[in-house]
Design a protein around this motif. Structure first.
Motif, PDB file in Angstrom:
ATOM      1  N   THR A   1       0.837  -1.197   0.000  1.00  0.00           N
ATOM      2  CA  THR A   1       0.000   0.000   0.000  1.00  0.00           C
ATOM      3  C   THR A   1       0.870   1.244   0.000  1.00  0.00           C
ATOM      4  O   THR A   1       1.810   1.357   0.786  1.00  0.00           O
TER       5      THR A   1
ATOM      6  N   GLY B   1      -3.148   3.941  -3.135  1.00  0.00           N
ATOM      7  CA  GLY B   1      -3.026   2.887  -4.139  1.00  0.00           C
ATOM      8  C   GLY B   1      -2.079   1.802  -3.681  1.00  0.00           C
ATOM      9  O   GLY B   1      -1.687   1.745  -2.524  1.00  0.00           O
ATOM     10  N   GLN B   2      -1.719   0.945  -4.619  1.00  0.00           N
ATOM     11  CA  GLN B   2      -0.798  -0.142  -4.306  1.00  0.00           C
ATOM     12  C   GLN B   2       0.255  -0.250  -5.395  1.00  0.00           C
ATOM     13  O   GLN B   2       0.019   0.114  -6.541  1.00  0.00           O
ATOM     14  N   GLN B   3       1.409  -0.752  -5.010  1.00  0.00           N
ATOM     15  CA  GLN B   3       2.461  -1.024  -5.981  1.00  0.00           C
ATOM     16  C   GLN B   3       3.047  -2.396  -5.670  1.00  0.00           C
ATOM     17  O   GLN B   3       2.890  -2.908  -4.562  1.00  0.00           O
TER      18      GLN B   3
END
Length: 61
Positions: free
Chosen positions: A33, A44-46
């Motif tokens: 996150t 968002g997420q990566q």
């Protein structure tokens, strides 16, 4: 009566494949996150490397 003896060949076994890593499900990557702002709100997420298997996707025994 003489007994016949024959040489037996050793059976080859297939290499045992380790089970997939549980956190990353074998992919080697996990979603992390991303947090921004002073209140650290999630935006968002990566993708990140799995720290359990270090990106190999295989569980350690």
């Amino acid at each position: 009566m003489a007994r016949k003896t024959t040489t037996r060949t050793a059976k080859k076994t297939a290499p045992v494949k380790p089970p997939p890593c549980e956190p990353c499900e074998g992919s080697g990557q996990v979603a992390i996150t991303v947090r921004v702002g002073r209140k650290r709100r999630p935006v968002g997420q990566q993708d990140g490397i799995c720290l359990t298997c270090f990106g190999t996707g295989e569980a350690d025994s």
